[in-house]
Each structure stands twice: as structure tokens, then as C-alpha cells.
Scaffold this active site. Sequence first.
Site, mmCIF file in Angstrom:
data_model
loop_
_atom_site.group_PDB
_atom_site.id
_atom_site.type_symbol
_atom_site.label_atom_id
_atom_site.label_comp_id
_atom_site.label_asym_id
_atom_site.label_seq_id
_atom_site.Cartn_x
_atom_site.Cartn_y
_atom_site.Cartn_z
ATOM 1 N N SER A 142 16.834 -117.341 33.291
ATOM 2 C CA SER A 142 17.259 -117.793 34.451
ATOM 3 C C SER A 142 16.014 -118.051 35.535
ATOM 4 C CB SER A 142 18.127 -117.253 35.593
ATOM 5 O OG SER A 142 18.173 -117.763 36.741
ATOM 6 N N TYR A 155 21.285 -108.642 38.059
ATOM 7 C CA TYR A 155 21.451 -109.595 36.942
ATOM 8 C C TYR A 155 19.960 -110.130 36.829
ATOM 9 C CZ TYR A 155 22.080 -114.580 35.737
ATOM 10 O OH TYR A 155 22.101 -115.703 35.104
ATOM 11 N N LYS A 159 17.857 -110.677 33.032
ATOM 12 C CA LYS A 159 17.172 -111.961 32.565
ATOM 13 C C LYS A 159 15.739 -111.939 32.486
ATOM 14 C CE LYS A 159 20.832 -114.323 32.116
ATOM 15 N NZ LYS A 159 21.208 -114.826 30.760
#
Length: 250
Positions: A142, A155, A159
Site C-alpha cells: 500500500s 496495518y 505493508k
Amino acid sequence: MDLGLIGKQALVTGGTRGIGRGVVLALARAGVDVITCCRQEGEAAVSLKRELKEIGDRHEVVRADVADPAQVDDLLSACRDRFGRLDLVVNNAAVISHVPYAELEPAEWARVLATNVTGTHLVIQGALPLLGEGSSVVNISSKSIEVGIPLRAHYTTTKAALHGLTKSLAREFGDRGIRFNVLSLGVIRTEALEAMPEQQRTAMVERYSGKTSLGRLGTPDDVAGAVLWLASDLARYVTGGVIPVDGGIA
């Protein structure tokens, strides 16, 4: 354009919804035989099976949670039994939650890392005996790791970890001809966005479209196009790369 993908064999994790579904269907339409997985059976899995059946009979949707080593073993056994090899692995399965960092419980931190990082590691490591010269591994990341997102520290950490994993594996397995790359995604228009209340959805689309050079959000097909390229011989000299699929977002 014929990308030379007919008869290739692929595993795509988390392929029944959103980005993963778009990738699975694009690969199948390009002639790739695809196995994908989902954590739970449901309408999304049923409808994907139906669509894949209309394309061909060499595809399969299985139930597997990549955070569970035993289920990953079963998933890779299915790939070995059905295909005998893998030409492409796309690590798309991921979980996300929105939690203030000061309130982030160890269990939630561990849950997100287990799927997004450890799950990817388990899939890649388990797939190594099936990968060979010319195989391609694509990890989905991301753009958010470059700017940070409030409430998503866990999160974005996962990534970012995929970038280091990918670069290290590209170096380690280059002499075997196995390529590893990351797709760094911008805001992609999926079912999750469409499910938002209309006013919220409209505001989000306008806000993030305005931040891109192309003036629109991405689609699962946009991501699938990058995967098709990385799966093909057109990208045979591309490895260890972080490739933005973000419409030029800033």
C-alpha cells in the site's frame, strides 16, 4: 495482446473479493489456471466459482486462512496436486482494522501481522518447491506506508515489512530465476468503498481522485494489469521492485 500466459499456473490468496477477485478473473481470462482461497465460504466464493466455471474448468476456490500454517500447507498441497508447479504467486490476502495506537491490544497487533506478514511468508516458503526459472511472486502493498495513516499503525507496519521481505528474497533467489516484486497500491475502488453510505462514499471518491494525477480512483482491473505484466516474460528482468499502481497520487 498475447502475453504468453496460456497454460501458466497461479496461486492468488484472498481472491474472492475486491482486488483479489479482479486479479483472479483477469488471470483466468488470460488463460492462466488459477487456485485462490478465502477464509470463509460465502456468496462471494460461490459467485466467483460460478464465474470461473464459465471461463474454464482448470480453476479452483478453496477455503484457507493464510494465518494458519496447517491451512497454508493444505492450500499448497492443493496447488501441487492440481498443477504440479506454480508460475505465479500473488499474496493479496490481508486484514485491516482501525484502532487508536494507544488502545491497540497485543492480540489485534498479532492478528494483523499473522495474516499480512506471517501468512505471506508461509505461502512463499511453502511454494518454493513449486517455483522455478521464470516464476514470479507478487506481494500486494500500500502507498499508505509512505505517508502513514492514523489508526492503522499495525496495518502500515505489515505493508512496510513486505517491502523488505520482497527485496531480500529477490536477492536470495535470483540465481534460481524466481522474481519477487511489490505492487504499492493507491486507493482502489472495491466493494468496501461501494458499501459506504452515499455521502461518505462520494466525499471519499472526490477527495482521493483529486489527489491523483489521473483524476480517478484505481480499479481491481488496474491492479490486475500490473500483475499480468509481472507474470509475463515482458517483465523477465524486473525483480526486487516496488511498483506504484496509484494513479500518480500525491
